[in-house]
Enzyme design. Structure first.
Site, short mmCIF file in Angstrom:
data_model
loop_
_atom_site.label_atom_id
_atom_site.label_comp_id
_atom_site.label_asym_id
_atom_site.label_seq_id
_atom_site.Cartn_x
_atom_site.Cartn_y
_atom_site.Cartn_z
N GLU A 178 0.81 -1.22 0.00
CA GLU A 178 0.00 0.00 0.00
C GLU A 178 0.85 1.27 0.00
O GLU A 178 0.47 2.28 -0.60
CB GLU A 178 -0.94 0.03 1.22
CG GLU A 178 -2.10 -0.96 1.16
CD GLU A 178 -1.75 -2.29 1.81
OE1 GLU A 178 -0.54 -2.55 2.06
OE2 GLU A 178 -2.68 -3.08 2.07
N LYS A 196 -17.20 -0.32 6.23
CA LYS A 196 -17.64 -1.25 5.19
C LYS A 196 -19.15 -1.17 4.96
O LYS A 196 -19.61 -1.20 3.81
CB LYS A 196 -17.24 -2.68 5.59
CG LYS A 196 -17.48 -3.69 4.50
CD LYS A 196 -16.92 -5.06 4.91
CE LYS A 196 -17.11 -6.06 3.79
NZ LYS A 196 -16.58 -7.39 4.16
N PHE A 215 -11.21 -6.66 14.51
CA PHE A 215 -10.19 -7.17 13.60
C PHE A 215 -9.93 -6.16 12.47
O PHE A 215 -10.85 -5.68 11.84
CB PHE A 215 -10.65 -8.51 13.00
CG PHE A 215 -9.68 -9.04 11.98
CD1 PHE A 215 -8.41 -9.44 12.36
CD2 PHE A 215 -10.04 -9.11 10.64
CE1 PHE A 215 -7.52 -9.93 11.42
CE2 PHE A 215 -9.13 -9.59 9.69
CZ PHE A 215 -7.88 -10.00 10.08
N GLN A 216 -8.69 -5.86 12.26
CA GLN A 216 -8.24 -4.89 11.25
C GLN A 216 -8.88 -3.51 11.42
O GLN A 216 -9.19 -2.83 10.45
CB GLN A 216 -8.45 -5.42 9.83
CG GLN A 216 -7.52 -6.59 9.50
CD GLN A 216 -7.43 -6.91 8.02
OE1 GLN A 216 -8.39 -6.71 7.28
NE2 GLN A 216 -6.29 -7.43 7.60
N MET A 237 24.54 8.59 2.12
CA MET A 237 24.39 9.90 2.76
C MET A 237 24.64 9.81 4.26
O MET A 237 25.31 10.67 4.85
CB MET A 237 23.00 10.48 2.47
CG MET A 237 22.83 11.91 2.96
SD MET A 237 24.01 13.05 2.22
CE MET A 237 23.07 13.64 0.80
#
Lengths: 94, 565
Positions: B51, B163, B113-114, B475
């Site tokens: 993602e 959802k 959940f999630q 760097m």
């Protein structure tokens, strides 16, 4: 060319060490508005001492009054005004 | 019209002209992906490997096209994986709308959940965000989100949609006109604009040694034409911040290089001698000003920016002008007389030619990044889109490629996100398929996003991934060399995997540059191959090359380190 008012933020802090301020904000009356406002203060190390939030008139607008002390307090007006939900910001020095 | 929330979301994206979405599916966005299946002729969805890189792709798409980028991810880890990408876009004022799913309304707040409070998490790294609790509010929210992302100083906006809100039916009516937030527009009004312009014009008239410093705001405002004319009218040398690269043609004789930590000596020296420092669409990052107490000390500062919170935040200007840069420069161009500062410009130019850096390779690693990027510039005629990772690769890409147009240099300036470039290159190529797109990377960054080679291969996105491989985190190593007694703690990677085999495993064409003689033919061949398929180039370079000049953090920018032992 000499008096150009050039000051770093660090210099500003020293000048207003732990100032006491009252902020009166008008914001959209949305669930997260208070949290967004509080976030600006906490990110800049300002400790809110008292806070009052109440819907105004038709309840689409909320008035938030914050009393606090902090080193950067005076500089935060523009940062608060930049929040999308904020309609206006007034600062009253104590 | 009755529609599901998911359909309403997609209809609203189409209303906004968003026909490309980067993302990754998951449980909480099943309804949205089910609608995408139905809308696949109208909305193109690019699935990445992770993602975060979908977010960077949407960001790169926005930077390359000027449109608002859209990324879609599921709840919980999908949403938290977006956080770095959102913060990257927000720090660079890039218009991005991130859509996340969340658990059903009745499961919110229960550690389901999630489930994460992604609006809470992203509050400090977005311009604004929304949690939509009613499908009836969805259309208005999406329109408002696009308005916020693209209005004034642009930025990232997140819309979190439970959802069941995507499954619920609501009325949808196409919007005649886009959303305009009265409050935000009112706050942007500047009652002092006329006075500010008058005062600024006076400064511009009386100054003798003007200096133009340009930031990313010039690109956001689409003010490059006005800038080019403005520079001619006031006859001033021009420098850019990292974010401003390309807003002014770098092959123009007025251009004297980047200003800041790795800016040119000429750009910094000219700041020292100017009497008017004109800052356009920039926020005076600490990476630019160095020691702020001596920055541009002999000059008056004129700061033009759309965001009032930037005036006086880092540097206090003598005169500030708040408003749209394109309009303001156009006003100046009309009202100011054309002038000639021959000697002043000659001085700036002379400094530029004296201090141009030349990198040297070693016997074992004769190829330098300077040689590679300069050759890439020549072969592409400065017309490619260059994306970068973060670190030495980023600075060399900024220093040695000559950007002629806005939106040709795409880099994470503010957040400094290693792993940004490959995703951004994917987005840039999707948005600008006619352009050559090259991601200039280091081997460290490559380790963070090589999973996106899968995306290049799967969608056949003909991007060139150019890895400058020095086997170290260059760097950080450079800082360790300078400031930590050469104790190279954990920066020596020496990962001995085979880049050619890796690319082959993904079905990606691969080339290697090892000798100086390889540079031209390999780049030419890679550019030819990348007309229709993705390419990986590994270029081995010496690990002790430094990015120079360099101004140590917090030191005066006029005093850069020009050589390191």
């Amino acid at each position: 060319m000499v008096n150009r008012g050039f000051q770093s933020r660090a210099a500003n802090h020293a000048a207003c060490d732990m100032e006491k301020q009252t902020f009166v904000l008008r914001t959209e009356n949305r669930v997260d508005a208070l949290r967004r406002v509080a976030g600006i203060f906490s990110r800049n190390g300002c400790n809110i001492e008292t806070v009052n939030a109440r819907p105004e008139g038709n309840a689409s607008v909320m008035e938030i009054t914050v009393f606090l002390s902090g080193e950067k307090a005076r500089e935060l007006k523009k940062a608060l005004n930049r929040l999308y939900d904020v309609i206006s910001v007034d600062v009253k020095a104590k | 019209m009755r529609m599901t929330g998911a359909d309403i979301l997609l209809e609203c994206l189409l209303e906004q002209g968003a026909d490309t979405v980067f993302g990754y599916p998951g449980g909480a966005v099943l309804n949205i992906y089910d609608s995408l299946y139905k809308y696949k002729d109208k909305i193109r969805h690019i699935i990445t490997s992770h993602e975060q890189h979908a977010g960077h792709a949407a960001d790169g798409y926005a930077r390359a096209t000027g449109k608002t980028g859209v990324v879609l991810a599921t709840s919980g880890p999908g949403a938290t994986n977006l956080v770095t990408a959102i913060a990257t876009a927000q720090m660079d004022s890039i218009p991005l709308v991130a859509v996340t799913g969340n658990v059903n309304l009745d499961l919110l707040g229960l550690d389901s959940f999630q489930e994460v409070d992604i609006t809470g998490i992203t509050m400090p790294v977005t311009k604004h965000n929304f949690l939509v609790r009613d499908a009836g509010d969805l259309a208005g929210t999406v329109r408002e989100a696009f308005f916020i992302a693209g209005d004034g100083r642009k930025g990232a906006v997140l819309i979190d949609i439970p959802k069941d809100v995507t499954a619920a039916f609501a009325d949808y009516e196409p919007a005649e006109n886009g959303y305009r937030a009265a409050n935000a527009l009112k706050k942007r009004e500047n009652p002092d604009l006329e006075r500010q312009i008058k005062e600024a014009a006076e400064l511009l008239r009386v100054c003798e040694r003007p200096y133009i410093y340009t930031g990313g705001g010039v690109i956001s405002a689409g003010a490059e034409k006005e800038l080019a004319l403005f520079a001619r009218i006031i006859d001033a040398p021009v420098s850019s911040s990292l974010m401003g690269q390309g807003c002014f043609d770098q092959t123009d004789s007025r251009y004297i290089g980047m200003l800041g930590m790795h800016g040119t000596k000429a750009a910094a020296e000219t700041v020292r001698h100017c009497d008017l420092f004109v800052a356009l669409g920039t926020r005076f990052s600490d990476r630019v000003t160095g020691d702020k107490t001596v920055f541009a000390k002999g000059a008056k500062i004129l700061h033009i920016d759309i965001d009032e919170a930037e005036h006086g935040k880092n540097v206090t200007p003598h005169i500030e002008v708040r408003g749209d840069l394109k309009e303001i420069l156009a006003r100046f161009n009309k009202m100011l007389p054309r002038r000639h500062n021959g000697d002043w410009n000659k001085k700036a130019k002379r400094l530029h030619s004296v201090h141009s850096a030349k990198q040297k390779g070693t016997v074992e690693f004769p190829v330098t990044p300077q040689a590679v990027i300069t050759e890439l510039d020549r072969l592409t005629d400065g017309e490619a889109i260059i994306t970068t990772e973060v670190g030495q690769n980023q600075m060399w890409a900024a220093m040695y490629y000559r950007y002629k147009t806005p939106r040709s240099f795409i880099s994470s300036g503010g957040l400094g996100t290693m792993g940004f470039g490959l995703g951004a290159a994917i987005g840039a190529k999707i948005g600008k398929p006619e352009k050559v797109v090259v991601n200039i990377a280091g081997d460290g960054s490559f380790g963070m996003n090589m999973n996106e080679l899968i995306t290049l291969a799967e969608h056949n996105i003909p991007v060139i991934e150019l890895v400058l491989n020095n086997s170290v985190l260059g760097m950080v190593r450079q800082w360790q060399r300078l400031f930590y007694g050469k104790r190279f703690s954990e920066t020596t990677l020496d990962r001995s995997f085979d880049y050619m085999k890796l690319a082959d495993a993904f079905g990606i064409a691969a080339f290697k540059i090892k000798r100086e003689d390889d540079v031209e033919p390999v780049l030419a061949k890679a550019l030819e191959t990348a007309k229709n398929r993705p390419v990986l180039i590994e270029c081995e370079i010496d690990r002790d090359l430094n990015v120079l000049p360099m101004v140590p953090a917090g030191k005066p920018i006029t005093d850069p380190i020009m050589e390191i032992d």
